[in-house]
Design an enzyme around this catalytic site. Structure first.
Site, short mmCIF file in Angstrom:
data_model
loop_
_atom_site.label_atom_id
_atom_site.label_comp_id
_atom_site.label_asym_id
_atom_site.label_seq_id
_atom_site.Cartn_x
_atom_site.Cartn_y
_atom_site.Cartn_z
N ASP A 26 0.79 -1.24 0.00
CA ASP A 26 0.00 0.00 0.00
C ASP A 26 0.82 1.30 0.00
OD1 ASP A 26 -1.88 -1.96 0.27
OD2 ASP A 26 -2.77 -1.23 2.11
N ASP A 64 -4.59 -0.79 -1.73
CA ASP A 64 -5.90 -0.58 -1.10
C ASP A 64 -6.78 0.12 -2.14
OD1 ASP A 64 -6.95 -1.20 1.47
OD2 ASP A 64 -6.99 0.92 2.02
N HIS A 66 -10.78 1.07 -2.68
CA HIS A 66 -12.14 1.06 -2.14
C HIS A 66 -13.13 1.84 -3.01
CE1 HIS A 66 -10.55 -0.53 1.57
NE2 HIS A 66 -9.89 0.56 1.91
N HIS A 70 -17.72 2.62 0.59
CA HIS A 70 -17.17 1.56 1.44
C HIS A 70 -17.57 1.71 2.90
CE1 HIS A 70 -14.12 -1.19 3.15
NE2 HIS A 70 -14.35 -1.82 2.02
N HIS A 99 -10.44 6.99 2.02
CA HIS A 99 -9.06 6.83 1.53
C HIS A 99 -9.03 5.81 0.40
CE1 HIS A 99 -9.56 3.50 4.35
NE2 HIS A 99 -8.67 2.85 3.60
N LYS A 124 -7.21 -4.88 -2.96
CA LYS A 124 -8.05 -5.37 -1.87
C LYS A 124 -8.98 -4.28 -1.39
CE LYS A 124 -4.26 -4.20 1.16
NZ LYS A 124 -4.87 -3.16 2.00
N CYS A 169 -2.14 -2.91 7.65
CA CYS A 169 -2.10 -3.81 6.50
C CYS A 169 -0.87 -4.71 6.50
CB CYS A 169 -2.23 -3.01 5.21
SG CYS A 169 -3.92 -2.38 5.07
C1 VGL Z 1 -4.84 0.45 5.81
C2 VGL Z 1 -6.51 1.14 7.23
C3 VGL Z 1 -7.44 1.04 6.23
C4 VGL Z 1 -3.37 0.13 5.60
C5 VGL Z 1 -5.77 0.32 4.79
O1 VGL Z 1 -2.91 0.09 4.43
O2 VGL Z 1 -2.67 -0.06 6.60
N1 VGL Z 1 -5.22 0.85 7.02
N2 VGL Z 1 -7.06 0.63 5.01
ZN ZN Z 2 -8.41 0.83 3.45
#
Ligand code: VGL
Ligand code: ZN
Length: 222
Positions: A26, A64, A66, A70, A99, A124, A169
């Protein structure tokens, strides 16, 4: 007389039979300073990750990704505020600021991150009803990204993790990697947590479960 052809790449077949693999988690605008869910000092790890990629036989990334509706976004709950913890579908859900929304700049990889050696990207968090921290499975283990199967088909046995955020993550990906039976290492100077306190706690747990913690200068060459 017949001679064996000279195989100039012979050495390559002898090294790294474990298919040492780097998983970059990410590294997107929204997790970097100035982003919607910024990880403090997250930008400092980009040159580190760029410099180590040559030492791996395989490099993959997670992203990530979304939809705007979401269910992990506080904005989609009537009384939700970012970082509240709520009950959601039988489990705890942390509400996040919006995000990594599909096709927005926040979801893009930072352009300074080297992508030329990244062979595959696993996305994801696309299902609006389920959050997904790990690169392998969603939080309830109902959906599989296919990452574990991909790594097995590539005959990978050693995984090295880096990226953001160390306490979400990256952490959840490591837990799934352990359950899938991979030999797992976290490159500490190539990751940053949202909370240092949580990270210290996690480090004890993961060390007890056999995860190696190293710095980037300890990664052997290929
Ligand atoms: C993440 C919170 C929500 C991460 C992703 O990449 O750590 N944290 N979505
Ligand atoms: Zn996320």
């Amino acid at each position: 007389m017949r001679r064996e052809p000279i195989n100039r790449n012979h050495d390559l077949y002898l090294v790294d039979q474990t298919m040492k693999t780097l998983i970059i988690t990410d590294l997107q605008y929204d997790f970097l300073p100035g982003g919607a869910l910024e990880v403090p000092f997250g930008d400092q790890i980009i040159p580190v990750i760029n410099s180590i990629q040559e030492r791996f036989s395989l490099v993959v990334a997670t992203q990530d990704w979304h939809p705007g509706n979401h269910s992990s976004f506080a904005s989609n709950h009537i009384r939700g505020k970012p970082f509240d913890r709520i009950e959601w579908q039988g489990g705890e859900q942390i509400l996040w600021p919006d995000h990594c929304v599909i096709n927005t700049k926040g979801a893009e990889f930072h352009p300074d991150l080297r992508m030329d050696r990244v062979e595959a990207v696993f996305r994801k968090g696309m299902d609006p009803e389920i959050d997904s921290y790990s690169g392998f499975y969603d939080n309830g283990h109902r959906k599989n990204t296919g990452l574990a199967g991909y790594l097995r088909e590539r005959k990978v046995s050693e995984l090295y993790f880096c990226g953001l955020a160390a306490d979400f993550c990256v952490y959840y990906s490591i837990l799934d990697a352990l359950n899938e039976g991979f030999n797992t290492t976290l490159i500490e100077d190539a990751t940053r947590p949202l909370s240092n306190e949580t990270f210290e706690f996690i480090k004890k747990e993961l060390t007890a479960r056999g995860v190696r913690f190293i710095n980037s200068d300890e990664i052997p060459p290929r």
